[in-house]
Design an enzyme around this catalytic site. Structure first.
Site, PDB file in Angstrom:
ATOM      1  N   ASP A 178      -9.120  -6.703  -4.247  1.00 57.86           N
ATOM      2  CA  ASP A 178      -8.176  -5.181  -3.881  1.00 57.86           C
ATOM      3  C   ASP A 178      -9.242  -4.244  -3.777  1.00 57.86           C
ATOM      4  O   ASP A 178      -8.925  -4.448  -6.232  1.00 57.86           O
ATOM      5  CB  ASP A 178      -7.487  -5.154  -3.908  1.00 57.86           C
ATOM      6  CG  ASP A 178      -6.673  -4.234  -2.723  1.00 57.86           C
ATOM      7  OD1 ASP A 178      -7.586  -3.143  -2.820  1.00 57.86           O
ATOM      8  OD2 ASP A 178      -4.943  -4.046  -3.051  1.00 57.86           O
ATOM      9  N   SER A 231       1.032  -1.161   0.110  1.00 56.99           N
ATOM     10  CA  SER A 231       0.110  -0.376   0.035  1.00 56.99           C
ATOM     11  C   SER A 231       0.722   1.397   0.361  1.00 56.99           C
ATOM     12  O   SER A 231       1.555   1.374  -0.915  1.00 56.99           O
ATOM     13  CB  SER A 231      -0.933  -0.189   1.396  1.00 56.99           C
ATOM     14  OG  SER A 231      -1.706   0.967   1.242  1.00 56.99           O
ATOM     15  N   HIS A 242      -8.058  -5.194   0.515  1.00 56.40           N
ATOM     16  CA  HIS A 242      -6.692  -4.168   0.263  1.00 56.40           C
ATOM     17  C   HIS A 242      -5.681  -4.934   1.188  1.00 56.40           C
ATOM     18  O   HIS A 242      -4.501  -4.925   1.505  1.00 56.40           O
ATOM     19  CB  HIS A 242      -6.755  -3.189   0.443  1.00 56.40           C
ATOM     20  CG  HIS A 242      -5.577  -2.621   0.319  1.00 56.40           C
ATOM     21  ND1 HIS A 242      -4.938  -2.390  -0.589  1.00 56.40           N
ATOM     22  CD2 HIS A 242      -4.888  -1.623   1.133  1.00 56.40           C
ATOM     23  CE1 HIS A 242      -3.758  -1.003  -0.502  1.00 56.40           C
ATOM     24  NE2 HIS A 242      -3.435  -0.924   0.753  1.00 56.40           N
ATOM     25  N   ASP A 243      -6.746  -5.092   2.107  1.00 61.80           N
ATOM     26  CA  ASP A 243      -6.057  -5.946   3.551  1.00 61.80           C
ATOM     27  C   ASP A 243      -5.101  -7.636   3.522  1.00 61.80           C
ATOM     28  O   ASP A 243      -4.679  -7.547   4.399  1.00 61.80           O
ATOM     29  CB  ASP A 243      -6.877  -6.461   4.613  1.00 61.80           C
ATOM     30  CG  ASP A 243      -7.179  -5.025   5.640  1.00 61.80           C
ATOM     31  OD1 ASP A 243      -6.360  -4.081   5.910  1.00 61.80           O
ATOM     32  OD2 ASP A 243      -8.316  -5.107   6.299  1.00 61.80           O
ATOM     33  N   ARG A 268     -12.151   6.205  10.115  1.00 58.17           N
ATOM     34  CA  ARG A 268     -11.363   4.407  10.256  1.00 58.17           C
ATOM     35  C   ARG A 268     -12.145   4.005   9.927  1.00 58.17           C
ATOM     36  O   ARG A 268     -12.301   2.893   9.326  1.00 58.17           O
ATOM     37  CB  ARG A 268     -11.255   4.950  11.771  1.00 58.17           C
ATOM     38  CG  ARG A 268     -10.388   2.623  11.825  1.00 58.17           C
ATOM     39  CD  ARG A 268      -8.960   2.438  11.097  1.00 58.17           C
ATOM     40  NE  ARG A 268      -8.818   1.162  10.998  1.00 58.17           N
ATOM     41  CZ  ARG A 268      -7.574   0.990  10.562  1.00 58.17           C
ATOM     42  NH1 ARG A 268      -6.669   2.085   9.796  1.00 58.17           N
ATOM     43  NH2 ARG A 268      -7.076  -0.346  10.685  1.00 58.17           N
TER      44      ARG A 268
END
Lengths: 400, 199
Positions: A336, A171, A369-370, A241
């Site tokens: 992602d 990232s 994405h994680d 968040r």
């Protein structure tokens, strides 16, 4: 020189603990202080600063086996191992750093730092401005990926590392790796850019702006001077968040994890938590809002927004890549949607156009994405194969 | 080394910039880099092949050939190689155009469907051929566009391409004289070096 202190960073005595044997074990962060001013892209200068970092493994006699790990938006220096025996969670890249893992600490010496502007010990908005004696707060100079890379190079100088065997990151971390290949091509032997992009899209910036507005419109933000009011913009950080977290997961992974499951059997026909996914997001937001500094979060999102190495070349990424001369590994993940495979492929295509050495893998993963943080067999085998080749090349050189 | 790969080696110029479409485990590119100093990339979609390439230090790009080669510039390479993949593509004819857009010359190998063993299978046994070069059953084969020496040469004629070399590969060894004389009947693997006019 502090090189002789490196061994104190890592204790291998894990015999009495529940710490897994494939972990680097107990680690202690260290601080390096720098008095040489750092001139920043924004035109301002940091007169002096601290960088907090951890190291894993041992630097060899040739100092040729160092790997720099760069963290992402809410990351920090604690990439692997545990700080205490009873820590619930290891470092953020525990899945990939350790003895026998992709970044094998039996072979490599890993350096991981907290970037400037962060809130985990390196100089940032929570630090005191030496000129005013006040907490920097919103007056902390705006950072860029380029500034970070320069500060990382100074840390490398301090550790006696002339050239990294590899620089790796996911990232925002991947953006730092890319910048390394452009700013210090002679100091990086291999680049691993994972789940990244050569620049943010309008949609990426839009999500960042929502996060920033959430924080800045919180009445507890006080124009960034919340420290002086004994306040924390918790609600803003929490919202920031929550929205960020949605972009880190995929629709499938959310559906698999929570579906439309309710916390209790029936609807309450009200606005309290009813669906499991609401509960999860609120929990993530709450935890984050007490552990991360609002000004740091704002700054990190701007670092992301500004990054675009092709900009000064009229948007021509292949031209921008001219200085790079090391082999690249680019990895993307199918689900992602924050930085989808097409963004990694933009970089790969430019590298090919510029005749650079590059390999690319698109990993099937449901984790969005994680995924770059998680263990996944194919991701691990690609990562290990590339790092294994680096180790092999190094030992060939050492044999001479 | 597979016989078609051994044949190809002779046709690759020193220091060429090449693209290997369907590069497998990267053995060919690795050998060519060491023996002839070639540079370039391999394209592959098989995960195991991709990992093997990375372990060897061969540049490999995960890319589905059926989605085209638009990310490669015109005349950017000296040579494009495709071994044992043409028959698995959706449109081999369009791929040929793409290959010769990227390089002035290309080397192609494919299993010869008119090989006598294949003819025997189909003609006498009445089954779809299964052999060393066509190891799949009809229902799970990736080979959807099988052809023969004759078919391929006809396509080249239709496209006005130049056949610079033709060779025969048989298993792991050099072809028998009979295969060189009657490739369409006795050649198991077709190996071609083709180019375009006006280059």
């Amino acid at each position: 020189m502090i090189v002789q202190d490196l061994s104190t960073s890592q204790s291998t005595d894990t015999t009495m603990s529940k710490i897994p044997s494939d972990s680097v074990g107990l680690v202690t962060p260290q601080t390096a202080h720098f008095d040489t001013p750092l001139t920043l892209a924004c035109g301002r200068t940091l007169p002096s600063y601290d960088l907090v970092y951890e190291t894993y493994g041992e630097l060899n006699a040739e100092r040729s086996n160092a790997v720099l790990v760069c963290h992402a938006l809410s990351g920090h220096h604690h990439a692997a191992g545990y700080h205490h025996e009873d820590d619930r969670k290891p470092g953020w890249w525990e899945a990939h750093i350790g003895p026998g893992k992709s970044i094998d600490t039996n072979r490599f010496f890993v350096v991981s730092l907290n970037n400037l502007g962060g809130c985990h010990g390196s100089t940032g908005p929570c630090s005191t401005d030496p000129e005013t004696g006040r907490v920097w707060g919103p007056d902390f100079p705006m950072m860029t990926v380029t500034d970070w890379v320069h500060s990382q190079a100074r840390l490398a100088d301090r550790l006696g590392i002339e050239r990294f065997a590899a620089v790796a990151g996911g990232s925002l971390g991947g953006m730092q790796v890319l910048q390394w290949t452009l700013a210090y091509p002679e100091r990086i032997a291999n680049a691993l850019i994972i789940a990244a992009t050569p620049k943010l899209s309008a949609q990426n910036i839009a999500f960042n702006e929502v996060a920033r507005q959430a924080i800045r419109s919180d009445p507890e933000y006080y124009g960034g001077r919340y420290h002086e009011h004994d306040a924390i913009p918790r609600r803003g950080l929490k919202l920031a968040r929550m929205i960020g977290h949605i972009t880190y997961l995929s629709e499938d992974s959310m559906g698999y994890k929570f579906g439309r499951n309710l916390r209790e059997d029936d609807f309450h026909f009200g606005y309290d938590v009813e669906f499991q996914v609401e509960s999860y997001l609120r929990y993530q937001g709450d935890t984050f809002s007490t552990s991360f500094d609002a000004n740091s979060y704002l700054l990190m999102t701007k670092v992301l927004d500004y990054f675009d190495p092709a900009d000064i070349h009229g948007g021509d990424l292949a031209t921008a890549l001219a200085p790079a001369n090391c082999p690249f590994l680019v990895v993307s993940f199918s689900s992602d949607w924050r930085f989808p495979p097409s963004r990694s492929e933009e970089l790969v295509d430019a590298l090919i156009q510029a005749d650079k050495s590059v390999s690319y893998a698109r990993i099937e993963s449901p984790h969005g994405h994680d995924a770059f943080l998680l263990p996944e067999p194919r991701y691990q085998s690609v990562f290990s194969a590339f790092m294994g080749r680096i180790a092999r090349d190094l030992s060939l050189k050492e044999a001479h | 080394m597979r016989s078609d790969l051994a044949l190809i080696r002779r046709w690759v110029p020193e220091g060429a910039h090449i693209l290997d479409l369907g590069c497998g485990d990267g053995a060919l590119l690795d050998t060519l880099a060491r023996e002839k100093g070639v540079s370039g990339y391999g394209l592959e979609i098989d995960p195991e092949g991709i990992t093997a390439c990375m372990a060897r230090g061969v540049n490999v790009i995960e890319q589905n050939l059926d989605q085209g080669l638009a990310n490669f510039d015109d005349n950017a390479y000296d040579l494009v190689i495709m071994t044992q993949a043409l028959q698995a593509l959706r449109r081999p004819d369009l791929m040929l155009d793409e290959m010769l857009r990227i390089a002035e010359e290309c080397i192609i190998t494919f299993p010869n469907f008119a090989y006598w063993r294949h003819r025997f299978y189909l003609g006498f046994k009445g089954y779809m051929p299964v052999s060393k070069s066509l190891p799949y059953a009809w229902y799970d084969t990736p080979n959807i566009h099988l052809s023969t020496f004759n078919d391929f040469e006809r396509l080249c004629r239709d496209k006005d391409l130049i056949i610079r070399d033709q060779a025969v590969g048989n298993g792991d060894h050099e072809a028998h004289w009979s295969a060189k004389l009657w490739p369409n009947l006795f050649g198991e693997t077709a190996v071609y070096r083709i180019g375009r006019h006006g280059a």
